[in-house]
Design a protein around this motif. Structure first.
Motif, PDB file in Angstrom:
ATOM      1  N   ASP A 132      16.754 -28.345 -66.345  1.00 30.80           N
ATOM      2  CA  ASP A 132      17.201 -29.680 -65.937  1.00 30.80           C
ATOM      3  C   ASP A 132      17.742 -29.615 -64.507  1.00 30.80           C
ATOM      4  O   ASP A 132      18.675 -28.862 -64.216  1.00 30.80           O
ATOM      5  N   ASP A 133      17.173 -30.416 -63.612  1.00 27.13           N
ATOM      6  CA  ASP A 133      17.601 -30.394 -62.212  1.00 27.13           C
ATOM      7  C   ASP A 133      19.061 -30.821 -62.052  1.00 27.13           C
ATOM      8  O   ASP A 133      19.756 -30.331 -61.152  1.00 27.13           O
ATOM      9  N   PHE A 134      19.532 -31.739 -62.888  1.00 28.83           N
ATOM     10  CA  PHE A 134      20.937 -32.133 -62.812  1.00 28.83           C
ATOM     11  C   PHE A 134      21.835 -30.970 -63.212  1.00 28.83           C
ATOM     12  O   PHE A 134      22.896 -30.750 -62.623  1.00 28.83           O
ATOM     13  N   ALA A 135      21.418 -30.217 -64.219  1.00 32.86           N
ATOM     14  CA  ALA A 135      22.194 -29.043 -64.630  1.00 32.86           C
ATOM     15  C   ALA A 135      22.262 -28.020 -63.500  1.00 32.86           C
ATOM     16  O   ALA A 135      23.312 -27.419 -63.258  1.00 32.86           O
ATOM     17  N   LEU A 136      21.155 -27.818 -62.802  1.00 33.76           N
ATOM     18  CA  LEU A 136      21.149 -26.871 -61.685  1.00 33.76           C
ATOM     19  C   LEU A 136      22.158 -27.293 -60.620  1.00 33.76           C
ATOM     20  O   LEU A 136      22.874 -26.455 -60.063  1.00 33.76           O
ATOM     21  N   ALA A 137      22.222 -28.595 -60.351  1.00 36.38           N
ATOM     22  CA  ALA A 137      23.205 -29.094 -59.382  1.00 36.38           C
ATOM     23  C   ALA A 137      24.626 -28.914 -59.902  1.00 36.38           C
ATOM     24  O   ALA A 137      25.536 -28.535 -59.156  1.00 36.38           O
ATOM     25  N   ALA A 138      24.811 -29.171 -61.198  1.00 36.64           N
ATOM     26  CA  ALA A 138      26.143 -29.018 -61.791  1.00 36.64           C
ATOM     27  C   ALA A 138      26.603 -27.565 -61.756  1.00 36.64           C
ATOM     28  O   ALA A 138      27.767 -27.272 -61.457  1.00 36.64           O
ATOM     29  N   ILE A 139      25.703 -26.647 -62.055  1.00 39.74           N
ATOM     30  CA  ILE A 139      26.056 -25.221 -62.021  1.00 39.74           C
ATOM     31  C   ILE A 139      26.528 -24.834 -60.626  1.00 39.74           C
ATOM     32  O   ILE A 139      27.528 -24.119 -60.462  1.00 39.74           O
TER      33      ILE A 139
ATOM     34  N   ASN B  72      18.196 -30.252 -50.213  1.00 34.43           N
ATOM     35  CA  ASN B  72      17.315 -31.365 -49.915  1.00 34.43           C
ATOM     36  C   ASN B  72      17.924 -32.686 -50.387  1.00 34.43           C
ATOM     37  O   ASN B  72      18.969 -32.709 -51.028  1.00 34.43           O
ATOM     38  N   ALA B  73      17.239 -33.803 -50.077  1.00 35.13           N
ATOM     39  CA  ALA B  73      17.801 -35.124 -50.371  1.00 35.13           C
ATOM     40  C   ALA B  73      17.989 -35.338 -51.868  1.00 35.13           C
ATOM     41  O   ALA B  73      19.012 -35.893 -52.298  1.00 35.13           O
ATOM     42  N   ASP B  74      17.020 -34.906 -52.685  1.00 30.18           N
ATOM     43  CA  ASP B  74      17.139 -35.098 -54.129  1.00 30.18           C
ATOM     44  C   ASP B  74      18.315 -34.307 -54.689  1.00 30.18           C
ATOM     45  O   ASP B  74      19.082 -34.803 -55.520  1.00 30.18           O
ATOM     46  N   SER B  75      18.459 -33.071 -54.244  1.00 29.64           N
ATOM     47  CA  SER B  75      19.564 -32.234 -54.697  1.00 29.64           C
ATOM     48  C   SER B  75      20.903 -32.812 -54.264  1.00 29.64           C
ATOM     49  O   SER B  75      21.869 -32.841 -55.041  1.00 29.64           O
ATOM     50  N   ALA B  76      20.964 -33.314 -53.044  1.00 30.81           N
ATOM     51  CA  ALA B  76      22.198 -33.925 -52.548  1.00 30.81           C
ATOM     52  C   ALA B  76      22.554 -35.169 -53.351  1.00 30.81           C
ATOM     53  O   ALA B  76      23.733 -35.416 -53.648  1.00 30.81           O
ATOM     54  N   ALA B  77      21.542 -35.960 -53.740  1.00 31.42           N
ATOM     55  CA  ALA B  77      21.781 -37.164 -54.530  1.00 31.42           C
ATOM     56  C   ALA B  77      22.311 -36.803 -55.916  1.00 31.42           C
ATOM     57  O   ALA B  77      23.227 -37.465 -56.430  1.00 31.42           O
ATOM     58  N   ARG B  78      21.742 -35.764 -56.513  1.00 33.75           N
ATOM     59  CA  ARG B  78      22.226 -35.345 -57.834  1.00 33.75           C
ATOM     60  C   ARG B  78      23.660 -34.832 -57.751  1.00 33.75           C
ATOM     61  O   ARG B  78      24.503 -35.136 -58.625  1.00 33.75           O
ATOM     62  N   THR B  79      23.962 -34.066 -56.713  1.00 35.52           N
ATOM     63  CA  THR B  79      25.320 -33.559 -56.535  1.00 35.52           C
ATOM     64  C   THR B  79      26.304 -34.704 -56.343  1.00 35.52           C
ATOM     65  O   THR B  79      27.389 -34.710 -56.943  1.00 35.52           O
ATOM     66  N   ALA B  80      25.939 -35.675 -55.551  1.00 35.10           N
ATOM     67  CA  ALA B  80      26.805 -36.834 -55.326  1.00 35.10           C
ATOM     68  C   ALA B  80      27.018 -37.611 -56.610  1.00 35.10           C
ATOM     69  O   ALA B  80      28.140 -38.078 -56.899  1.00 35.10           O
ATOM     70  N   PHE B  81      25.967 -37.769 -57.410  1.00 36.33           N
ATOM     71  CA  PHE B  81      26.078 -38.469 -58.686  1.00 36.33           C
ATOM     72  C   PHE B  81      27.074 -37.761 -59.602  1.00 36.33           C
ATOM     73  O   PHE B  81      27.931 -38.385 -60.229  1.00 36.33           O
ATOM     74  N   ILE B  82      26.962 -36.441 -59.685  1.00 36.10           N
ATOM     75  CA  ILE B  82      27.852 -35.663 -60.554  1.00 36.10           C
ATOM     76  C   ILE B  82      29.298 -35.803 -60.107  1.00 36.10           C
ATOM     77  O   ILE B  82      30.206 -36.039 -60.920  1.00 36.10           O
ATOM     78  N   ARG B  83      29.535 -35.688 -58.821  1.00 32.99           N
ATOM     79  CA  ARG B  83      30.902 -35.791 -58.318  1.00 32.99           C
ATOM     80  C   ARG B  83      31.491 -37.185 -58.573  1.00 32.99           C
ATOM     81  O   ARG B  83      32.687 -37.328 -58.822  1.00 32.99           O
ATOM     82  N   THR B  84      30.636 -38.214 -58.509  1.00 32.55           N
ATOM     83  CA  THR B  84      31.109 -39.585 -58.679  1.00 32.55           C
ATOM     84  C   THR B  84      31.435 -39.914 -60.132  1.00 32.55           C
ATOM     85  O   THR B  84      32.428 -40.592 -60.416  1.00 32.55           O
ATOM     86  N   HIS B  85      30.638 -39.413 -61.067  1.00 33.15           N
ATOM     87  CA  HIS B  85      30.737 -39.845 -62.454  1.00 33.15           C
ATOM     88  C   HIS B  85      31.364 -38.822 -63.398  1.00 33.15           C
ATOM     89  O   HIS B  85      31.344 -39.021 -64.621  1.00 33.15           O
TER      90      HIS B  85
END
Length: 219
Positions: free
Chosen positions: A110-117, A2-15
């Motif tokens: 943590d939703d960011f952790a889920l994306a990172a995993i 979904n859009a929120d998950s995609a945004a978190r994934t993009a944030f992680i890849r960028t930073h």
């Protein structure tokens, strides 16, 4: 996705940057160089003041030690169903998958952790099932439960210990990676390995942390 998950994934890849884990270089993770800088970016760019610290962006001492132990002793998880509690970056879960576990479930609140995993597992070419939400107190019949760095905060550490200490009574192996945090329940544990683990000075009081892998007693 979904859009929120995609945004978190993009944030992680960028930073963050994909780099080897110091004490388990077989594994690469998307990691941050500076804790405070990433935290500030998380709040600013996502306009969500009060987000939890980005624990998922660092290879903590307990997780590194536990991952090293699993990689060096694959028989502990090979062919078994493994549950990784408070998985963070997914480091320990990835190590278990690489060591031949039948199934690995990585749990985080943590939703960011889920994306990172998810992206870290993909980067290492392994399959990890991801479970969000508070699963403390559950028992889905796992053969092995792994947990790195869970003894930071008193009440949470006590809650986890009360739950984890009961699992070995039915034959589940429970292993903890911890550098001797204040709320570690040493009286219920047996140290089975010790490592000198490189860590981030911004997060710890030293550049190398003596860290043990502990097993919960079954008696």
């Amino acid at each position: 996705m979904n859009a929120d998950s995609a945004a978190r994934t993009a944030f992680i890849r960028t930073h963050t940057a994909l780099m080897p884990v110091p004490h388990a270089p077989e594994i690469k993770l998307y990691l941050a160089h500076e804790a405070l800088e990433l935290w500030e970016k998380t709040e600013e760019e996502l306009e969500a003041i009060g987000l939890p610290p980005p624990f998922w962006a660092f290879a903590w001492a307990g997780g590194q030690a536990l991952a090293r132990y699993i990689l060096d002793h694959p028989h502990v998880v090979a062919g078994k169903r493994v549950f990784d509690l408070a998985s963070g970056s997914g480091l320990v879960a990835i190590a278990a998958a690489m060591a031949g576990a039948q199934q690995v479930i990585a749990n985080e609140i943590d939703d960011f952790a889920l994306a990172a995993i998810a992206i870290n597992a993909q980067a290492n070419g392994v399959a990890v099932d991801i479970a969000g939400g508070d699963m403390i107190g559950r028992d889905d019949g796992w053969d092995v439960v792994l947990a790195g760095d869970i003894s930071y905060e008193r009440d949470m550490a006590a809650r986890m210990t009360d739950w984890l200490s009961g699992l070995p009574r039915r034959g589940c192996t429970v292993l903890i990676g911890d550098p001797g945090r204040s709320y570690l329940a040493r009286e219920q544990l047996v140290a089975i390995a010790e490592y000198q683990v490189p860590v981030t000075r911004a997060l710890e009081d030293t550049e190398v942390k003596r860290t043990s892998v502990w097993r919960f007693r079954s008696d």
